[in-house]
Design a protein around this motif. Sequence first.
Motif, PDB file in Angstrom:
ATOM      1  N   GLY A   1       0.847  -1.181   0.000  1.00  0.00           N
ATOM      2  CA  GLY A   1       0.000   0.000   0.000  1.00  0.00           C
ATOM      3  C   GLY A   1       0.884   1.232   0.000  1.00  0.00           C
ATOM      4  N   PRO A   2       0.352   2.402   0.396  1.00  0.00           N
ATOM      5  CA  PRO A   2       1.098   3.658   0.296  1.00  0.00           C
ATOM      6  C   PRO A   2       2.396   3.647   1.103  1.00  0.00           C
ATOM      7  CG  PRO A   2      -1.218   4.098   0.680  1.00  0.00           C
ATOM      8  CD  PRO A   2      -1.037   2.626   0.858  1.00  0.00           C
ATOM      9  N   ILE A   3       3.432   4.242   0.520  1.00  0.00           N
ATOM     10  CA  ILE A   3       4.755   4.358   1.131  1.00  0.00           C
ATOM     11  C   ILE A   3       5.065   5.837   1.338  1.00  0.00           C
ATOM     12  CG2 ILE A   3       7.229   4.056   0.722  1.00  0.00           C
ATOM     13  CD1 ILE A   3       6.530   1.543  -0.847  1.00  0.00           C
TER      14      ILE A   3
ATOM     15  N   GLN B   1      -6.916   0.732   1.116  1.00  0.00           N
ATOM     16  CA  GLN B   1      -5.572   0.956   1.642  1.00  0.00           C
ATOM     17  C   GLN B   1      -5.115   2.406   1.476  1.00  0.00           C
ATOM     18  OE1 GLN B   1      -3.876  -1.472   3.313  1.00  0.00           O
ATOM     19  NE2 GLN B   1      -5.752  -2.689   3.000  1.00  0.00           N
ATOM     20  N   TYR B   2      -5.892   3.194   0.726  1.00  0.00           N
ATOM     21  CA  TYR B   2      -5.501   4.575   0.438  1.00  0.00           C
ATOM     22  C   TYR B   2      -6.482   5.521   1.118  1.00  0.00           C
ATOM     23  CZ  TYR B   2      -2.987   2.131  -3.274  1.00  0.00           C
ATOM     24  OH  TYR B   2      -2.169   1.268  -3.984  1.00  0.00           O
ATOM     25  N   PRO B   3      -6.168   6.041   2.288  1.00  0.00           N
ATOM     26  CA  PRO B   3      -7.090   6.940   2.985  1.00  0.00           C
ATOM     27  C   PRO B   3      -7.230   8.270   2.252  1.00  0.00           C
ATOM     28  CG  PRO B   3      -4.970   6.870   4.111  1.00  0.00           C
ATOM     29  CD  PRO B   3      -4.916   5.819   3.043  1.00  0.00           C
ATOM     30  N   LEU B   4      -8.381   8.888   2.418  1.00  0.00           N
ATOM     31  CA  LEU B   4      -8.583  10.231   1.876  1.00  0.00           C
ATOM     32  C   LEU B   4      -7.836  11.238   2.732  1.00  0.00           C
ATOM     33  CD1 LEU B   4     -12.393  10.122   1.017  1.00  0.00           C
ATOM     34  CD2 LEU B   4     -10.528  10.477  -0.616  1.00  0.00           C
ATOM     35  N   ILE B   5      -7.108  12.143   2.054  1.00  0.00           N
ATOM     36  CA  ILE B   5      -6.321  13.158   2.760  1.00  0.00           C
ATOM     37  C   ILE B   5      -6.471  14.498   2.048  1.00  0.00           C
ATOM     38  CG2 ILE B   5      -4.612  11.475   3.567  1.00  0.00           C
ATOM     39  CD1 ILE B   5      -2.749  12.549   1.332  1.00  0.00           C
ATOM     40  N   LYS B   6      -6.125  15.568   2.740  1.00  0.00           N
ATOM     41  CA  LYS B   6      -6.032  16.872   2.090  1.00  0.00           C
ATOM     42  C   LYS B   6      -4.769  16.883   1.239  1.00  0.00           C
ATOM     43  CE  LYS B   6      -8.537  19.778   5.388  1.00  0.00           C
ATOM     44  NZ  LYS B   6      -8.452  20.963   6.285  1.00  0.00           N
ATOM     45  N   ALA B   7      -4.949  17.144  -0.036  1.00  0.00           N
ATOM     46  CA  ALA B   7      -3.813  17.113  -0.961  1.00  0.00           C
ATOM     47  C   ALA B   7      -3.971  18.270  -1.941  1.00  0.00           C
ATOM     48  CB  ALA B   7      -3.769  15.768  -1.684  1.00  0.00           C
TER      49      ALA B   7
ATOM     50  N   MET C   1      -9.430  17.165  -1.613  1.00  0.00           N
ATOM     51  CA  MET C   1      -9.365  15.841  -1.015  1.00  0.00           C
ATOM     52  C   MET C   1      -8.990  14.841  -2.108  1.00  0.00           C
ATOM     53  SD  MET C   1     -10.022  16.292   2.162  1.00  0.00           S
ATOM     54  CE  MET C   1     -10.246  14.597   2.712  1.00  0.00           C
ATOM     55  N   ARG C   2      -8.031  13.983  -1.786  1.00  0.00           N
ATOM     56  CA  ARG C   2      -7.604  12.947  -2.728  1.00  0.00           C
ATOM     57  C   ARG C   2      -7.267  11.688  -1.949  1.00  0.00           C
ATOM     58  NH1 ARG C   2      -9.001  14.569  -7.580  1.00  0.00           N
ATOM     59  NH2 ARG C   2      -7.599  13.056  -8.508  1.00  0.00           N
ATOM     60  N   ASN C   3      -7.208  10.578  -2.637  1.00  0.00           N
ATOM     61  CA  ASN C   3      -6.655   9.383  -2.024  1.00  0.00           C
ATOM     62  C   ASN C   3      -5.143   9.571  -1.836  1.00  0.00           C
ATOM     63  OD1 ASN C   3      -8.731   6.954  -1.962  1.00  0.00           O
ATOM     64  ND2 ASN C   3      -9.174   8.161  -3.796  1.00  0.00           N
ATOM     65  N   GLN C   4      -4.625   9.047  -0.744  1.00  0.00           N
ATOM     66  CA  GLN C   4      -3.197   9.160  -0.492  1.00  0.00           C
ATOM     67  C   GLN C   4      -2.406   8.559  -1.640  1.00  0.00           C
ATOM     68  OE1 GLN C   4      -1.885   7.667   3.308  1.00  0.00           O
ATOM     69  NE2 GLN C   4       0.259   7.566   2.683  1.00  0.00           N
ATOM     70  N   SER C   5      -1.358   9.232  -2.048  1.00  0.00           N
ATOM     71  CA  SER C   5      -0.549   8.754  -3.167  1.00  0.00           C
ATOM     72  C   SER C   5       0.212   7.495  -2.778  1.00  0.00           C
ATOM     73  CB  SER C   5       0.429   9.838  -3.599  1.00  0.00           C
ATOM     74  OG  SER C   5      -0.240  10.884  -4.256  1.00  0.00           O
ATOM     75  N   PRO C   6       0.425   6.596  -3.733  1.00  0.00           N
ATOM     76  CA  PRO C   6       1.233   5.413  -3.454  1.00  0.00           C
ATOM     77  C   PRO C   6       2.607   5.749  -2.867  1.00  0.00           C
ATOM     78  CG  PRO C   6       0.074   5.130  -5.517  1.00  0.00           C
ATOM     79  CD  PRO C   6      -0.197   6.539  -5.072  1.00  0.00           C
ATOM     80  N   ILE C   7       3.259   6.777  -3.402  1.00  0.00           N
ATOM     81  CA  ILE C   7       4.537   7.222  -2.841  1.00  0.00           C
ATOM     82  C   ILE C   7       4.422   8.710  -2.554  1.00  0.00           C
ATOM     83  CG2 ILE C   7       7.024   7.460  -3.203  1.00  0.00           C
ATOM     84  CD1 ILE C   7       6.868   5.255  -5.256  1.00  0.00           C
TER      85      ILE C   7
END
Length: 551
Positions: free
Chosen positions: A86-88, A112-118, A126-132
């Motif tokens: 999942g995200p690193i 596996q990718y939480p929503l975050i302020k991006a 709001m976006r899904n957390q980036s893989p990296i």
Amino acid sequence: MRTLMKGLIRYRLLVACLLGSMAANAQQLPKVASTSFRKDTLRITNYGAVAGGVELNTKAINAAIAACSKRGGGVVVIPEGLWATGPIVLQSNVNLHLQRNALLQFTADFDQYPLIKANWEGVEQMRNQSPISADNATNIAITGYGIIDGNGDAWRMVKKDKLTSSQWKRLVAGGGVLSIDEKTWYPTGKSRKGAQEKNPGFIQPDRNAEYYNSVKDFLRPNLLVFTGCKRILLEGITFQNSPAWCLHPLMCEDVTIRNIYVKNPWYAQNGDGIDLESCSRVQLDNSTFDVGDDGICIKSGRDEAGRKRGMPSQYIYINNCTVYHAHGGFVVGSEMSGGAKHIYVNNCTFIGTDIGLRFKTTRGRGGIVEHIYVNNVNMKDIVGEAILFDMYYAAVDPIPLTGEKREKPTVVTYPVTEATPQFQHFDIQNVVCDGAAKAIFVRGLPEMSIKDIRIKNTIIKANAGIDITAAENIDISNINLIIPAGNPVSHIVDSKNVKIERLQYPANVPALVKVSGALTKGIQLVKTDASKAQQVVIFEEGATTASFTQQ
């Protein structure tokens, strides 16, 4: 092509002194600070990682990175094998190193990718957390010989017109949902719902966690996002199959990228190769891009948010890069509201891109793009324009799909405000293009001309020549246009002080210059043999003979 090569040799001799001058200017750019790491090495297997693509190694990889950073930094090694994760999150002083035949595969499990302020397209969302990802880290790197795969196929919507009939049937049969008109496939219902909403990721007081979760699958992450980081190195890795943009350094300083390969399907919506946004001091060398949207792109925020940030992308040097399929080979915009300046593009090749050199913006952006230097670019099989400046960007693919009709924008003059974008001071020279729909297209706004563009020593084989509208102080010289004889070589509309010098063109064209519009003046044709043309100039739509001179 033999004619093109002979001309190229002649022109390179003519511009040798100019190239030396540009090289000297490039040497005056601030130096890009480099990374440096301790030799200490940690293997992810020591923290419980298991190869094979079955077990998720998210905790193990992040634990190795955290331990490495805590002890002062070093190298975290991903060995040979397929590693599901999942995200690193990369941390300061860590070099994440993929050994040869290592495949880092990000999971298709959206949970596996939480929503975050991006930040997406220059605006906080709001976006899904980036893989990296990395935030405010210093001295970080991803190096080696392996492949990082973002599993973008699990996230992306796909337009029917971009697939063959058999590909479309196979995609639909595999699951997902269709739009109402059945022309777009979405991987999930949440993805389709997000597409139907207006700005679903925007952060608004009336939207709560429940709302964002209802459109979560539409809020695709960029594969790699480094925000506010300093001293970055990306080297040797293949980055592929991103859910949205592939590489996104945002508000970063001292970025070195070399010998990487960025790969996305050509139909990948928003599948940009690299977007350098509000970054300062960047060196991008010897890299290859084959993607679904813009290849190498410069941005600096969108509209009021970008102007408020006020961080231009600047001091960027791009050298020896190749772009295959992409909407544009080298691109600035359209989110350039914080400005872009002091950018050098040298020794690059674009093959099969929709547009070669693409500079795009629109009303509302504001921002100034200036002091852009492009030298020694070779292009082949460009679908649209070889060189394009357009202040009417409409957020659509540059090439219409089959059956798609587009109307020209209505010309209306607006007051000049801080939201009015500006393009000025471009120097483009030593360009060769073997095949394009149009050689050069320049379209400014009636209230804000595109200014001070110099294009020299170019050879372009295209279906059409030069179109210039609402521009000022344009100097095109030593240009060889290999175009069909049926159309005028150039068309200049409502522009001032345009000089075309030492023009080469095919025999029997109807005119060398067509001049349109009562506002047009100061058009010059200089040191050009007009004997092969049926006539030198055509005047129309209010243009007068006083607007044109031949020397």
